[in-house]
Write an enzyme that holds these catalytic residues in place. Structure first.
Site, PDB file in Angstrom:
ATOM      1  N   THR A  77      37.362  49.682  30.098  1.00 55.65           N
ATOM      2  CA  THR A  77      36.186  49.176  29.398  1.00 55.65           C
ATOM      3  C   THR A  77      34.949  49.457  30.234  1.00 55.65           C
ATOM      4  O   THR A  77      34.893  49.118  31.409  1.00 55.65           O
ATOM      5  CB  THR A  77      36.324  47.670  29.144  1.00 55.65           C
ATOM      6  OG1 THR A  77      37.397  47.455  28.222  1.00 55.65           O
ATOM      7  CG2 THR A  77      35.042  47.084  28.562  1.00 55.65           C
ATOM      8  N   HIS A 102      47.420  47.786  22.481  1.00 60.74           N
ATOM      9  CA  HIS A 102      47.162  46.934  23.651  1.00 60.74           C
ATOM     10  C   HIS A 102      47.847  45.586  23.447  1.00 60.74           C
ATOM     11  O   HIS A 102      47.371  44.737  22.693  1.00 60.74           O
ATOM     12  CB  HIS A 102      45.658  46.749  23.816  1.00 60.74           C
ATOM     13  CG  HIS A 102      45.241  46.288  25.180  1.00 60.74           C
ATOM     14  ND1 HIS A 102      46.132  45.807  26.115  1.00 60.74           N
ATOM     15  CD2 HIS A 102      44.010  46.243  25.779  1.00 60.74           C
ATOM     16  CE1 HIS A 102      45.469  45.479  27.214  1.00 60.74           C
ATOM     17  NE2 HIS A 102      44.186  45.738  27.037  1.00 60.74           N
ATOM     18  N   ASN A 142      47.412  42.037  29.214  1.00 60.78           N
ATOM     19  CA  ASN A 142      46.204  41.460  29.801  1.00 60.78           C
ATOM     20  C   ASN A 142      45.661  40.213  29.098  1.00 60.78           C
ATOM     21  O   ASN A 142      44.465  39.933  29.141  1.00 60.78           O
ATOM     22  CB  ASN A 142      45.103  42.520  29.887  1.00 60.78           C
ATOM     23  CG  ASN A 142      45.447  43.628  30.847  1.00 60.78           C
ATOM     24  OD1 ASN A 142      46.542  43.638  31.429  1.00 60.78           O
ATOM     25  ND2 ASN A 142      44.561  44.584  31.015  1.00 60.78           N
ATOM     26  N   TYR A 169      45.540  39.433  25.847  1.00 58.19           N
ATOM     27  CA  TYR A 169      44.914  39.579  24.536  1.00 58.19           C
ATOM     28  C   TYR A 169      45.884  39.174  23.427  1.00 58.19           C
ATOM     29  O   TYR A 169      46.963  38.672  23.695  1.00 58.19           O
ATOM     30  CB  TYR A 169      44.365  40.999  24.389  1.00 58.19           C
ATOM     31  CG  TYR A 169      43.329  41.308  25.448  1.00 58.19           C
ATOM     32  CD1 TYR A 169      42.241  40.447  25.641  1.00 58.19           C
ATOM     33  CD2 TYR A 169      43.447  42.410  26.285  1.00 58.19           C
ATOM     34  CE1 TYR A 169      41.301  40.694  26.640  1.00 58.19           C
ATOM     35  CE2 TYR A 169      42.505  42.659  27.282  1.00 58.19           C
ATOM     36  CZ  TYR A 169      41.433  41.799  27.449  1.00 58.19           C
ATOM     37  OH  TYR A 169      40.503  42.027  28.442  1.00 58.19           O
ATOM     38  N   ASN A 218      51.254  39.662  34.460  1.00 58.49           N
ATOM     39  CA  ASN A 218      49.813  39.472  34.572  1.00 58.49           C
ATOM     40  C   ASN A 218      49.409  38.056  34.161  1.00 58.49           C
ATOM     41  O   ASN A 218      49.890  37.537  33.155  1.00 58.49           O
ATOM     42  CB  ASN A 218      49.095  40.491  33.681  1.00 58.49           C
ATOM     43  CG  ASN A 218      47.679  40.759  34.141  1.00 58.49           C
ATOM     44  OD1 ASN A 218      47.119  40.028  34.948  1.00 58.49           O
ATOM     45  ND2 ASN A 218      47.081  41.817  33.613  1.00 58.49           N
TER      46      ASN A 218
END
Length: 372
Positions: A35, A183, A186, A188, A240
């Site tokens: 990003t 994705h 992380n 999300y 994570n």
């Protein structure tokens, strides 16, 4: 594939071609999704085109996260892939990468609860598997603001989430991307559904491991049916703790997920090893080599890799592909530098997010000596 001898008298196939789905990648080095918050209108620009084309020597580029819908947005100035304008803006980017001999996948992104009403149409609450507030700051146009308690998605809304991923995949192919990466890492939305720290549902999408991985599998199957022939990747981050995410026992969650993924034709499984941008080892974690051994396709390793670690991973065959993140920000010619064992440009953290040319397309390439 053939191996290549380096100047330090070692051999490796890190820099040799490899087949990925229908493609022959130039090498096993991948530019990880990064990003950069340089899309003030949510579309790719001339700078975007230059940035990615500079890095086309990577075997594969994975784009920065592309928001799949207005609801998916969680960071200011990030690009989307849900409108005709978005699609048109990315065509010059993918064309430039292809013109320079590269391959590029689009990362499909829905942040879920890691958002803020300021970033949502009509100022509504962000959505999540359950109404559990993450202890994080959201990045709005006005700067950082504490995240709010999200709204739990109704079960009848989940087919719409899958449909948004499907349409985003179609749009990405229309924009010229070679494939997509889902994705699911992380902290999300898809990751939130898989973790019991964020998912407190009691319906078919919560509780048991089978239920918590259900949405990720539904999305993956749907997208893989559109990006057929092995043009779909999936990113996960089993250990994570980003975005205030936790799980009481992640190993059975992700081994069950990988076992199910083996029934889907995927380009690769992209695994963040440890905490993104942090330690590769996590207290109370598990040996991620279990996933490497269980997954029948290409395994892409990510997090903290440098030249030595990447070479070691290939010699020991603990990964098929190596994804580099931050080094690619400051080193558009990273493949050449790694192959030569050359020093890397330092990263200027102050220009990592937002802004214009500086810290985006102005990092120098290594000088090439003229032949004597």
């Amino acid at each position: 594939m053939a191996t290549r001898k380096l100047g330090d008298n070692t051999t490796t196939d890190l820099f040799s071609p490899i087949a990925l789905g229908p493609y022959a990648l130039k090498n096993r080095i991948v530019m990880a999704p990064l990003t950069r918050a340089r899309a003030p209108k949510g579309v790719a620009t001339r700078l975007t085109q230059e940035y990615y084309s500079q890095r086309a020597t990577a075997g594969l580029i994975i784009s920065e996260g592309l928001n799949i819908s207005p609801q998916a947005v969680g960071y200011a100035f990030t690009p989307g892939i849900w409108t005709t304008e978005h699609i048109k803006s990315w065509r010059p980017v993918t064309s430039a990468v292809h013109g320079d001999g590269g391959r590029i996948f689009a990362q499909l992104w829905h942040v879920g609860r890691v958002s803020h009403p300021d970033l949502q149409l009509g100022g509504v609450l962000p959505v999540a598997p359950s109404a559990v507030r993450p202890d994080v700051d959201a990045f709005t146009v006005e700067g950082k603001k504490p995240a709010k308690t999200p709204r739990a998605l109704r079960i009848d809304e989940l087919p719409g989430i899958v449909a948004d991923y499907e349409q985003a995949a179609r749009n990405a192919l229309d924009a010229g991307f070679d494939g997509v990466e889902i994705h699911a890492a992380n902290g999300y939305l898809l990751d939130q559904f898989m973790r019991d720290g964020a998912n407190q549902r009691t319906d078919a999408y919560g509780g048991s491991v089978e239920n918590r991985i259900r949405l990720t599998l539904e999305v993956t199957r749907a997208v893989a049916a559109i990006c057929d022939g092995g043009r779909t990747g999936l990113r996960i981050s089993p250990l994570n703790t980003a975005s205030d995410l936790s799980d009481s026992n992640p190993e059975p969650v992700f081994t069950a997920l990988v076992d199910q993924l083996n029934d889907i034709v995927l380009a690769y499984l992209h695994v963040v090893e440890g905490v993104t941008g942090g330690s590769r080892t996590v207290e109370g974690g598990f040996d991620l080599n279990v996933l490497r051994q269980r997954f029948k396709g290409l395994y892409m390793a990510n997090n903290g890799y440098d030249r030595d670690l990447a070479l070691s991973a290939r010699r020991s065959n603990t990964a098929d592909l190596i994804a580099f993140g931050r080094p690619y920000i400051a080193n558009p010619d990273l493949v050449t530098r790694l192959e030569r064992g050359a020093p890397l440009n330092p990263l200027d953290s102050a220009t990592a997010y937002g802004g214009g040319d500086e810290g985006y397309i102005d990092y120098p390439f290594q000088a090439v000596k003229a032949p004597v």
